[in-house]
Scaffold this motif. Structure first.
Motif, mmCIF file in Angstrom:
data_model
loop_
_atom_site.group_PDB
_atom_site.id
_atom_site.type_symbol
_atom_site.label_atom_id
_atom_site.label_comp_id
_atom_site.label_asym_id
_atom_site.label_seq_id
_atom_site.Cartn_x
_atom_site.Cartn_y
_atom_site.Cartn_z
ATOM 1 N N PRO A 44 0.805 -1.208 0.000
ATOM 2 C CA PRO A 44 0.000 0.000 0.000
ATOM 3 C C PRO A 44 0.846 1.269 0.000
ATOM 4 O O PRO A 44 0.323 2.358 -0.030
ATOM 5 C CB PRO A 44 -0.804 -0.116 1.290
ATOM 6 N N LEU A 45 2.172 1.106 0.111
ATOM 7 C CA LEU A 45 3.049 2.253 0.232
ATOM 8 C C LEU A 45 3.756 2.528 -1.085
ATOM 9 O O LEU A 45 4.144 1.602 -1.793
ATOM 10 C CB LEU A 45 4.114 1.996 1.311
ATOM 11 N N PRO A 46 3.943 3.790 -1.440
ATOM 12 C CA PRO A 46 4.695 4.104 -2.637
ATOM 13 C C PRO A 46 6.155 3.715 -2.458
ATOM 14 O O PRO A 46 6.679 3.747 -1.343
ATOM 15 C CB PRO A 46 4.533 5.616 -2.763
ATOM 16 N N ALA A 47 6.820 3.357 -3.547
ATOM 17 C CA ALA A 47 8.213 2.931 -3.456
ATOM 18 C C ALA A 47 9.090 4.034 -2.882
ATOM 19 O O ALA A 47 10.145 3.779 -2.323
ATOM 20 C CB ALA A 47 8.711 2.513 -4.837
ATOM 21 N N SER A 48 8.652 5.285 -3.002
ATOM 22 C CA SER A 48 9.458 6.416 -2.557
ATOM 23 C C SER A 48 9.343 6.680 -1.060
ATOM 24 O O SER A 48 10.047 7.519 -0.519
ATOM 25 C CB SER A 48 9.054 7.680 -3.326
ATOM 26 N N ALA A 49 8.423 6.004 -0.369
ATOM 27 C CA ALA A 49 8.236 6.240 1.065
ATOM 28 C C ALA A 49 9.444 5.722 1.828
ATOM 29 O O ALA A 49 9.771 4.540 1.784
ATOM 30 C CB ALA A 49 6.966 5.559 1.558
ATOM 31 N N THR A 50 10.121 6.600 2.526
ATOM 32 C CA THR A 50 11.277 6.212 3.316
ATOM 33 C C THR A 50 10.834 5.744 4.693
ATOM 34 O O THR A 50 9.698 5.994 5.118
ATOM 35 C CB THR A 50 12.239 7.390 3.476
ATOM 36 N N LEU A 51 11.754 5.106 5.403
ATOM 37 C CA LEU A 51 11.433 4.675 6.763
ATOM 38 C C LEU A 51 11.116 5.887 7.637
ATOM 39 O O LEU A 51 10.192 5.837 8.452
ATOM 40 C CB LEU A 51 12.597 3.886 7.356
ATOM 41 N N ALA A 52 11.833 6.967 7.437
ATOM 42 C CA ALA A 52 11.579 8.171 8.229
ATOM 43 C C ALA A 52 10.160 8.691 7.988
ATOM 44 O O ALA A 52 9.463 9.091 8.927
ATOM 45 C CB ALA A 52 12.603 9.248 7.887
ATOM 46 N N GLN A 53 9.735 8.683 6.727
ATOM 47 C CA GLN A 53 8.379 9.133 6.414
ATOM 48 C C GLN A 53 7.342 8.229 7.061
ATOM 49 O O GLN A 53 6.324 8.693 7.588
ATOM 50 C CB GLN A 53 8.174 9.169 4.897
ATOM 51 N N ARG A 54 7.587 6.943 7.031
ATOM 52 C CA ARG A 54 6.649 5.998 7.608
ATOM 53 C C ARG A 54 6.584 6.147 9.123
ATOM 54 O O ARG A 54 5.501 6.073 9.731
ATOM 55 C CB ARG A 54 7.034 4.577 7.200
ATOM 56 N N VAL A 55 7.730 6.364 9.748
ATOM 57 C CA VAL A 55 7.774 6.575 11.190
ATOM 58 C C VAL A 55 6.971 7.822 11.572
ATOM 59 O O VAL A 55 6.172 7.803 12.522
ATOM 60 C CB VAL A 55 9.237 6.707 11.677
ATOM 61 N N VAL A 56 7.171 8.910 10.832
ATOM 62 C CA VAL A 56 6.442 10.143 11.129
ATOM 63 C C VAL A 56 4.938 9.949 10.913
ATOM 64 O O VAL A 56 4.112 10.409 11.707
ATOM 65 C CB VAL A 56 6.969 11.306 10.267
ATOM 66 N N ALA A 57 4.570 9.239 9.844
ATOM 67 C CA ALA A 57 3.151 8.986 9.576
ATOM 68 C C ALA A 57 2.513 8.199 10.710
ATOM 69 O O ALA A 57 1.390 8.499 11.144
ATOM 70 C CB ALA A 57 2.981 8.244 8.252
ATOM 71 N N GLU A 58 3.212 7.196 11.206
ATOM 72 C CA GLU A 58 2.676 6.389 12.303
ATOM 73 C C GLU A 58 2.591 7.201 13.594
ATOM 74 O O GLU A 58 1.614 7.092 14.342
ATOM 75 C CB GLU A 58 3.532 5.144 12.519
ATOM 76 N N LEU A 59 3.606 8.009 13.851
ATOM 77 C CA LEU A 59 3.590 8.826 15.063
ATOM 78 C C LEU A 59 2.440 9.835 15.022
ATOM 79 O O LEU A 59 1.656 9.947 15.971
ATOM 80 C CB LEU A 59 4.937 9.537 15.214
ATOM 81 N N VAL A 60 2.331 10.556 13.909
ATOM 82 C CA VAL A 60 1.290 11.577 13.788
ATOM 83 C C VAL A 60 -0.103 10.940 13.792
ATOM 84 O O VAL A 60 -1.017 11.415 14.475
ATOM 85 C CB VAL A 60 1.498 12.406 12.508
ATOM 86 N N GLY A 61 -0.265 9.862 13.035
ATOM 87 C CA GLY A 61 -1.562 9.207 12.955
ATOM 88 C C GLY A 61 -2.011 8.656 14.292
ATOM 89 O O GLY A 61 -3.188 8.823 14.680
ATOM 90 N N THR A 62 -1.109 8.014 15.026
ATOM 91 C CA THR A 62 -1.474 7.456 16.328
ATOM 92 C C THR A 62 -1.755 8.563 17.330
ATOM 93 O O THR A 62 -2.666 8.439 18.170
ATOM 94 C CB THR A 62 -0.369 6.525 16.855
#
Length: 240
Positions: free
Chosen positions: A11-29
């Motif tokens: 479900p994630l774009p190939a360009s999504a970095t681990l840092a972006q994913r970490v921030v998304a999870e932090l903000v979303g939660t």
């Protein structure tokens, strides 16, 4: 013969970095926990004499927030739940380092969300919850709630219906508030966050570990059911 576990629905774009994913999870939660606690505080103030109405208000806001947050952040990362992340790791969808980073972000986000909710309603930034939630019936409810949630998430993903996940999860959590005696915490990060607010949605720290354990049990059982029902991702054509 196809590997029943390793095929990944990405479900994630190939360009999504681990840092972006970490921030998304932090903000979303953080937003999710703020919605849970904030709506609980508002409900008790607006409907002080009707606990049923308070729960209705709390559940509707939580479900709506989940739909919005998943829709917005799914292109990057939108689990907001350590159990979902652990199951992703078990299915080989993400690596151990990624899983650990995302879970840490979810837990931190959950605590930040609690602090934000407290501050928005002019309360102390941190107030340790005193609401005891203990007993075998509540522990069973958390197993059931988490099992159902994980089944809804991966049932949707493994049948290539990623666009339905937000609505399925939001609807399930709204319903599970009512059909489980625990009001469906179903999320270790949310459980930990809710222990930092002594309000309607709070849970005493002493009660939290067993809730988290039962959530992990529910997630493990759900993973077994998902493996059996959906041994490999199916395309739309295969389901016709």
């Amino acid at each position: 013969m196809a590997d029943p576990v390793s095929p990944r629905i990405e479900p994630l774009p190939a360009s999504a970095t681990l840092a972006q994913r970490v921030v998304a999870e932090l903000v979303g939660t953080a937003f999710l926990v703020a919605a849970v606690i904030g709506s609980g505080i508002a409900a008790t103030r607006l409907s002080p004499d009707d606990v049923g109405l308070q729960l209705l208000e709390n559940s509707l806001v939580t479900g709506a927030a989940l739909v919005a947050l998943i829709l917005a952040l799914q292109p990057v990362s939108a689990a907001f739940n350590p159990v979902v992340t652990v199951v992703e790791r078990a299915f080989g969808l993400i690596g151990t380092t990624t899983a650990a980073a995302l879970i840490a972000a979810q837990v931190i986000g959950g605590v930040l969300g609690a602090v934000l909710a407290n501050l928005m309603f002019d309360l102390s930034p941190v107030s340790i919850a005193t609401t005891d939630r203990t007993g075998s019936h509540l522990w069973l409810a958390e197993v059931v709630a988490t099992l159902g949630l994980v089944l809804v998430v991966f049932g949707s993903l493994r049948t290539q219906r990623t666009s339905t996940v937000a609505f399925a999860v939001g609807g399930y959590i709204t319903a599970a508030y009512w059909f489980t005696s625990s009001t469906s915490f179903a999320n270790p990060a949310v459980t930990i966050g809710r222990s930092f607010s002594d309000t309607f949605a709070g849970i005493a720290p002493a009660s939290a570990p067993m809730f988290v354990l039962m959530q992990l049990v529910g997630g493990a059982l759900a993973a077994l059911i998902v493996r059996f029902l959906f041994p490999e991702p199916r395309t739309t054509e295969e389901m016709r």
